[in-house]
Design a protein around this motif. Structure first.
Motif, mmCIF file in Angstrom:
data_model
loop_
_atom_site.group_PDB
_atom_site.id
_atom_site.type_symbol
_atom_site.label_atom_id
_atom_site.label_comp_id
_atom_site.label_asym_id
_atom_site.label_seq_id
_atom_site.Cartn_x
_atom_site.Cartn_y
_atom_site.Cartn_z
ATOM 1 N N TYR A 2 0.686 -1.459 -0.129
ATOM 2 C CA TYR A 2 -0.097 -0.044 -0.065
ATOM 3 C C TYR A 2 0.940 1.269 -0.004
ATOM 4 O O TYR A 2 0.590 2.222 -0.654
ATOM 5 N N LEU A 3 1.954 1.215 0.882
ATOM 6 C CA LEU A 3 2.763 2.403 0.994
ATOM 7 C C LEU A 3 3.497 2.583 -0.456
ATOM 8 O O LEU A 3 3.610 3.904 -0.781
ATOM 9 N N LEU A 4 3.762 1.623 -1.255
ATOM 10 C CA LEU A 4 4.445 1.651 -2.660
ATOM 11 C C LEU A 4 3.262 2.356 -3.545
ATOM 12 O O LEU A 4 3.635 3.213 -4.283
ATOM 13 N N GLY A 5 2.221 2.024 -3.579
ATOM 14 C CA GLY A 5 0.923 2.512 -4.240
ATOM 15 C C GLY A 5 0.638 4.009 -4.067
ATOM 16 O O GLY A 5 0.599 4.730 -4.970
ATOM 17 N N ILE A 6 0.779 4.358 -2.729
ATOM 18 C CA ILE A 6 0.497 5.605 -2.450
ATOM 19 C C ILE A 6 1.680 6.666 -2.811
ATOM 20 O O ILE A 6 1.679 7.729 -3.364
ATOM 21 N N GLY A 7 2.860 5.931 -2.790
ATOM 22 C CA GLY A 7 4.202 6.687 -3.265
ATOM 23 C C GLY A 7 4.055 7.112 -4.663
ATOM 24 O O GLY A 7 4.317 8.129 -5.081
ATOM 25 N N LEU A 11 4.083 10.693 -6.276
ATOM 26 C CA LEU A 11 5.168 10.897 -7.174
ATOM 27 C C LEU A 11 4.412 11.591 -8.301
ATOM 28 O O LEU A 11 4.863 12.709 -8.964
ATOM 29 N N ALA A 12 3.424 10.931 -8.868
ATOM 30 C CA ALA A 12 2.699 11.438 -10.357
ATOM 31 C C ALA A 12 2.103 12.551 -10.092
ATOM 32 O O ALA A 12 2.323 13.683 -10.923
ATOM 33 N N LEU A 13 1.413 12.981 -8.999
ATOM 34 C CA LEU A 13 0.842 14.320 -8.692
ATOM 35 C C LEU A 13 1.826 15.252 -8.472
ATOM 36 O O LEU A 13 1.504 16.253 -9.080
ATOM 37 N N TRP A 28 8.204 14.895 1.536
ATOM 38 C CA TRP A 28 6.951 14.683 1.852
ATOM 39 C C TRP A 28 6.304 13.515 0.730
ATOM 40 O O TRP A 28 5.662 12.739 1.159
ATOM 41 N N VAL A 29 6.859 13.596 -0.354
ATOM 42 C CA VAL A 29 6.350 13.027 -1.581
ATOM 43 C C VAL A 29 6.823 11.538 -1.406
ATOM 44 O O VAL A 29 6.364 10.585 -1.904
ATOM 45 N N LEU A 30 8.305 11.739 -1.219
ATOM 46 C CA LEU A 30 9.060 10.590 -1.258
ATOM 47 C C LEU A 30 8.934 9.652 -0.030
ATOM 48 O O LEU A 30 9.528 8.456 0.079
ATOM 49 N N PHE A 33 7.956 5.907 0.167
ATOM 50 C CA PHE A 33 9.163 4.821 -0.362
ATOM 51 C C PHE A 33 9.828 4.661 0.556
ATOM 52 O O PHE A 33 10.298 3.459 1.054
ATOM 53 N N ALA A 34 10.270 5.581 1.584
ATOM 54 C CA ALA A 34 11.141 5.209 2.708
ATOM 55 C C ALA A 34 10.399 4.195 3.796
ATOM 56 O O ALA A 34 11.113 3.249 4.470
ATOM 57 N N LEU A 35 9.403 4.549 3.982
ATOM 58 C CA LEU A 35 8.482 3.589 4.879
ATOM 59 C C LEU A 35 8.470 2.388 4.462
ATOM 60 O O LEU A 35 8.264 1.331 5.176
ATOM 61 N N ALA A 36 8.092 2.055 2.965
ATOM 62 C CA ALA A 36 8.005 0.804 2.407
ATOM 63 C C ALA A 36 9.063 -0.010 2.534
ATOM 64 O O ALA A 36 9.093 -1.004 2.967
#
Length: 80
Positions: A2-7, A11-13, A28-30, A33-36
């Motif tokens: 889920y974290l990867l999808g949110i990231g 990132l796209a936005l 904030w945007v990245l 990915f660090a949490l994943a």
């Protein structure tokens, strides 16, 4: 996952400058990915990943056994 999808969405936005995410700092945007990465490291270290894989294998094995018993007319074995 889920974290990867949110990231990826964030990132796209940020990249296409859509909505309020365009004004956010990059960290904030990245951060998802660090949490994943942190989650995957913890899951591997603690054995969570292996435990889940074994549970899936055991449930598939039991389903095959139950199906075979049912096809033989013996019915599923009762567990105590």
């Amino acid at each position: 996952m889920y974290l990867l999808g949110i990231g990826i969405v964030l990132l796209a936005l940020k990249y296409f400058e859509i909505g309020p995410v365009a004004g956010w700092d990059w960290w904030w945007v990245l951060s998802p990915f660090a949490l994943a990465v942190a989650w995957w490291t913890f899951a591997d270290w603690s054995g969570y990943t292996k435990r889940k894989a074994v549970e899936r294998e055991n449930s598939r094995k039991q389903a095959r056994i139950d199906k075979s018993r049912e096809q033989l007319g013996l019915g599923p074995k009762k567990r105590r």
